[in-house]
Design a protein around this motif. Structure first.
Motif, PDB file in Angstrom:
ATOM      1  N   ARG A  33       3.182   6.485  -4.179  1.00 51.85           N
ATOM      2  CA  ARG A  33       2.046   5.576  -4.399  1.00 51.85           C
ATOM      3  C   ARG A  33       1.865   5.294  -5.880  1.00 51.85           C
ATOM      4  NH1 ARG A  33      -2.719   7.031  -0.190  1.00 51.85           N
ATOM      5  NH2 ARG A  33      -3.512   8.290  -1.891  1.00 51.85           N
ATOM      6  N   ALA A  82       4.836   3.090  -7.084  1.00 48.45           N
ATOM      7  CA  ALA A  82       4.739   1.696  -6.642  1.00 48.45           C
ATOM      8  C   ALA A  82       3.789   0.911  -7.539  1.00 48.45           C
ATOM      9  CB  ALA A  82       4.292   1.634  -5.187  1.00 48.45           C
ATOM     10  N   THR A  83       2.677   1.534  -7.908  1.00 52.06           N
ATOM     11  CA  THR A  83       1.717   0.877  -8.790  1.00 52.06           C
ATOM     12  C   THR A  83       2.334   0.617 -10.160  1.00 52.06           C
ATOM     13  OG1 THR A  83      -0.137   1.894  -7.629  1.00 52.06           O
ATOM     14  CG2 THR A  83      -0.559   1.093  -9.856  1.00 52.06           C
ATOM     15  N   LEU A 123       7.915  -2.841   2.433  1.00 53.66           N
ATOM     16  CA  LEU A 123       7.895  -2.970   0.977  1.00 53.66           C
ATOM     17  C   LEU A 123       9.309  -3.033   0.423  1.00 53.66           C
ATOM     18  CD1 LEU A 123       6.213  -3.196  -1.542  1.00 53.66           C
ATOM     19  CD2 LEU A 123       5.961  -0.706  -1.529  1.00 53.66           C
ATOM     20  N   ILE A 127       1.795  -3.749  -1.249  1.00 52.35           N
ATOM     21  CA  ILE A 127       1.636  -2.411  -1.824  1.00 52.35           C
ATOM     22  C   ILE A 127       0.281  -1.838  -1.412  1.00 52.35           C
ATOM     23  CG2 ILE A 127       1.266  -1.172  -4.000  1.00 52.35           C
ATOM     24  CD1 ILE A 127       3.636  -2.803  -5.143  1.00 52.35           C
TER      25      ILE A 127
END
Length: 129
Positions: free
Chosen positions: A33, A36-37, A74, A104
């Motif tokens: 997470r 991905a950001t 994704l 996302i």
């Protein structure tokens, strides 16, 4: 067009649970997470600079990271961005990056749900997927 899962539970079952690494999955999903950001922020920076080749390279990295945790939708969208960014106009790539941002967020929600499920010790429930 085939619908692709936000999280591929079959992949998670085979590559984490059956392989004996289910105890690592919560930490791996949390790390993803954050990754991905960061990848999204980097993609957006390259887009603002008009560097579509770098957008494609960062999308490639995101694709690999997403694939490694079963974030199938994704990974697929990142692959599309990787392939199309170098040959597209900025406006088109901007639309794709907006879609990436939304996906996302959706994937983040799916990961939260998975973490809650894992926290309840419901690993056997994966057989339903």
């Amino acid at each position: 067009m085939e619908t692709v899962a936000l999280l591929d539970h079959h992949y998670l079952r085979e590559n984490y649970h059956q392989a004996g690494f289910s105890y690592l999955l919560p930490e791996i999903l949390e790390l993803f997470r954050d990754q991905a950001t960061l990848h999204l922020e980097t993609i957006e920076q390259h887009l603002m600079q008009g560097n579509l080749h770098e957008v494609a390279q960062e999308a490639h990295t995101l694709k690999g990271a997403a694939g490694s945790v079963g974030a199938a939708a994704l990974a697929q969208l990142a692959h599309h961005l990787e392939e199309s960014a170098p040959v597209s106009q900025i406006a088109e790539v901007s639309q794709q990056v907006r879609a990436l941002r939304e996906l996302i967020a959706q994937t983040d929600t799916a990961i939260t749900t998975e973490l809650v499920r894992l926290g309840t010790g419901a690993d056997d429930d994966l057989d339903q997927f």
